[in-house]
Design an enzyme around this catalytic site. Structure first.
Site, short mmCIF file in Angstrom:
data_model
loop_
_atom_site.label_atom_id
_atom_site.label_comp_id
_atom_site.label_asym_id
_atom_site.label_seq_id
_atom_site.Cartn_x
_atom_site.Cartn_y
_atom_site.Cartn_z
N LEU A 43 8.19 -0.86 -3.01
CA LEU A 43 7.39 -1.27 -4.16
C LEU A 43 6.03 -1.75 -3.67
CD1 LEU A 43 10.08 -3.29 -6.16
CD2 LEU A 43 9.29 -0.96 -6.60
N SER A 44 5.09 -1.88 -4.59
CA SER A 44 3.78 -2.36 -4.16
C SER A 44 3.88 -3.75 -3.56
CB SER A 44 2.78 -2.33 -5.31
OG SER A 44 3.26 -3.05 -6.42
N GLU A 45 4.77 -4.61 -4.08
CA GLU A 45 5.03 -5.91 -3.46
C GLU A 45 6.48 -6.33 -3.58
OE1 GLU A 45 0.56 -6.29 -4.07
OE2 GLU A 45 2.15 -5.94 -5.54
N THR A 46 6.93 -7.02 -2.56
CA THR A 46 8.23 -7.67 -2.51
C THR A 46 7.98 -9.13 -2.13
OG1 THR A 46 9.37 -5.65 -1.86
CG2 THR A 46 10.47 -7.73 -1.34
N HIS A 75 0.51 -9.76 -9.75
CA HIS A 75 1.76 -9.46 -10.45
C HIS A 75 2.97 -10.07 -9.73
CE1 HIS A 75 3.31 -5.98 -8.05
NE2 HIS A 75 4.41 -6.11 -8.78
#
Length: 272
Positions: A43-46, A75
């Site tokens: 994902l774009s961020e974890t 986000h």
């Protein structure tokens, strides 16, 4: 096994925002375990929730992309605050959550939707001609379509390009190799007040981010008062099949970036 949630951010409908993977009770995880899980989720961020070190914070958050750690991102801040509250977190102060992260303490206020206070810009001012040329070439943008350009970095490294209108934003095509290590945000404003945003960050393993809180905070710090009103809603994510809506309000010099948050996955994760 650690508690885990995946939260969709910036949409009031499931699967149309930007998902963030959130691992609870992550104090005993190593940097290598966090990095490996972030690469695996892709994902774009974890993010990883930990006990705070700051006396004023409710929790500490570490934020990873597939390519490394960020000091702040928007986000993930909203999604992680949602996950922490949903799991029974009780904030020190009624009506707000205080998150400790690499950029310092970030306030997230509670209301109709969660909204974070955008951190101050670390790097601002106009782009030099060489950087502007690289950024425009990386997105196949004709130089004449760039109305204004500036550094709007509040942690991740963003630069901003204001294009002639929302259609010019939607027409951008990324050349990842040409972009190099640039984090490029583009925005277009229509005559009816429509605001369209896109975010390109291939150097951290995310060619295009679906919906981006930190970028929208930087755009507001840059353009509110000159080209944007103090309250507006930006659209982002259509190019990726999403329908993100970012609610921006500037109050007393503070940029508040808000969005709806929905939990889509709940469970446990083995990182052992």
């Amino acid at each position: 096994m650690l508690p885990f949630r995946q939260v969709d951010v910036f949409s009031d409908q499931p699967l149309l925002g930007n998902p963030v993977a959130v691992v609870h009770d992550a104090d005993d995880l190593s940097d290598e375990q966090m990095e490996a899980f972030a690469r695996w989720t892709n994902l774009s961020e974890t993010t990883f929730l930990l006990r705070p070190r700051s006396a004023t914070a409710d929790y500490r958050l570490r934020i990873f992309t597939p390519g490394g750690e960020l000091p702040f991102a928007g986000h993930p801040t909203l999604g992680s605050a949602h996950a922490w509250l949903e799991a029974g977190g009780v904030p020190r102060n009624e009506g707000e959550v205080v998150q400790e992260c690499g950029a310092g303490d970030v306030v997230v206020r509670r209301g109709e939707r969660l909204a974070f206070a955008g951190p101050p810009l670390l790097h601002d001012g106009p782009l030099d001609d060489a950087t502007l040329e690289v950024a425009a070439r990386a997105l196949e943008v004709v130089p004449g379509e760039v109305v204004e350009a500036a550094w709007i970095d509040n942690g991740p490294g963003w630069l901003g390009l204001l294009l002639r209108d929302p259609d010019a934003v939607r027409a951008c095509r990324l050349d990842a190799a040409a972009a190099g290590d640039l984090m490029i945000g583009v925005v277009g404003i229509g005559p009816d007040g429509e605001v369209e945003v896109r975010a390109f960050c291939p150097s951290i393993g995310v060619p295009e981010d679906p919906v981006t809180g930190s970028l929208n905070a930087g755009i507001a710090a840059w353009l509110v008062g000159s080209r944007l009103p103090s309250s507006y809603v930006a659209a982002q994510g259509a190019a990726l099949g999403r329908k993100g809506r970012v609610h921006v309000d500037v109050e007393g010099g503070t940029v508040w970036v808000g969005g709806d948050t929905l939990t889509t996955v709940v469970g446990d994760v083995a990182l052992g």
